[in-house]
Design an enzyme around this catalytic site. Sequence first.
Site: not given
Ligand code: F6R
Length: 608
Positions: A2, A27, A75, A101-102, A481, A485, A488, A504, A603
């Site tokens: 927030c 934010r 938020w 906020n919090g 993961e 990272k 991507e 293999h 996102k």
């Molecule tokens: C990678 C990343 C994506 C999400 C995936 C699922 O850094 O952010 O692989 O983890 O698209 O997204 P959510 O968690 O929003 O369902």
Amino acid sequence: MCGIVGYVGKSQAAPILLDGLAKLEYRGYDSAGIAVYDGEHLVGKKAMGRLKVLSEMTHDGASMPGYVGIGHTRWATHGAPTDNNAHPHFNEDETIAVVHNGIIENYLKLKKKLLDKGYRFQSDTDTEVVAHLLDYYYKGDPLEAITKVMHRVDGSYALGIIFADQPQYVYAVRKDSPLIVGKGQDGNLIASDVPAVLKYTRDVCFIENQEIARLSEREIDFFNVDGEPIEKEYKTIEWDVNAAEKGGYEHFMLKEMYEQPKTVRDTLSPRLKDNQIEIEELGLTDEEIRAISRIRIVACGSAYHTGVTAKYVYEGMARIPVEVDLASEFRYRNPILDEKELVIIISQSGETADSLAALREAKARGNMTLGIVNVVGSSIAREADKVMYTWAGPEIAVATTKAYSAQLIAHYLLALKFSTVRGTITEEELAGYITDLKRLPEQIELLLNNKERIQRFANRYVSAKDVFFIGRGIDYAISLEGSLKLKEISYIHSEAYAAGELKHGTISLIEDGTLVSAVVTQEDLYKKTISNIVEVRTRGAFVMAVTNEGNTEIEKAADYVIYIPQTNKYFTNSLAIIPLQLFGYYVAVGKGCDVDKPRNLAKSVTVE
Ligand code: F6R
């Protein structure tokens, strides 16, 4: 997270509040509101959605007269993103306005007490408790009422408060949520972050935990939690607005990585009570927990990777069989579900199309569904039978870091809860796990502080063609993961392999100098993974190992070693992922990539 803005001065407050809130949009928020004192009353306006809606509703603030006010972008945490739940919140006769906020952790207990005293609530928020509690304690001295409230509420808060019978003042209070004061020429301001005040002043003062600020047009006074006056220093802000939005970090991704200790703490602390795990919102009876025949975890991307880690944790600790499914596969393969199977859907956004479809599929088959979700009021949060929120706050960088870390914590908490109820761990073991959990934020901080060393190492790999990530058991899950990272955001090809599987086929890709990242945190598997390190090294690979402090044996096998602090074997992912996130980040920065917005990615993936 927030955003809060407050103003008192010579100018009309509402346009300044809207302008300040616009500077805090980065934010993340889902609704907004302002309250001003119009000369007679406190008047509030709130609107769900973008700030634009509120601006249109108030003609850019022009239709709200008054020289003192507070504003908020919300938020959602407690209660869905609706007009009603938007801030400011008021006491019943609307003589006290509050923005917050919090998270007020004991709000349910306080709400019950206030309801018993006859207070009526308009919203589902934790914040409204503060407005009514202030009303309860207010006898004409705002400072006295505020300090009493500070002694009663647990959790984190930054608050902006106005009392209608003392409209010459805006009050600001904070604990574990940021809040600053800006000293302007024509008036004074409060805000969650510096960008909101930079148009009016560069002289700011950072309110510290358990401090109170009282602002009038000309003066700003500070008090401690006992209401005693204190002296504070102002700083002159030299940064530009863009840098300020990122809190001085070069990218949101780096900022969010640095928020991980807080995220972990926020996700943990409301669920740790008297050395027991209490997940109030879970709403599963002990009988229901004992009846779970299998856990099925369904998710996409990084959320899926937390599921792969969680499989080892639930199975190892709670002895419940677990299947982990990619949501995009689950929905179309006519899966066989046992009726006593608990289906856990994990999603930061709560809107990922495949995960949502998988949730609907599981519900249609009559299975109990649990969403582990970050965005309150999102589709998955609304539709799942039960919801457990990760308190990571809004994540802006496309590549997830802090939400991933929060999802891991949610799994650990669930696994501990299930293990306790099903009797697979003793009280003593539980106490040990809780001690380890509580140490994680500090340990993550330590690893983040080591960033320069990883940056120097990463700079050597900006031109890498292929990178491989290997590990066994939970270390394989971390590798998945770590690999995602890197690829991507840096566009360098990378793959994660269960360490024993590489030979293999894929080992044929190892050439002189190929980087292999080996995660080696599971003591019972040290020797096995070291053999795999030797296999790739003899074929020319350069091996970077991530391992536990004390495992110095590894230096004989690997070329470059990163040590993580000691924790128990189930929680190592939370630590080992930090250097891998930093590595991916610094390779991408070194290559000059658009780290926060990598090409081709969104996102929230709301299409199949
Ligand atoms: C990678 C990343 C994506 C999400 C995936 C699922 O850094 O952010 O692989 O983890 O698209 O997204 P959510 O968690 O929003 O369902």
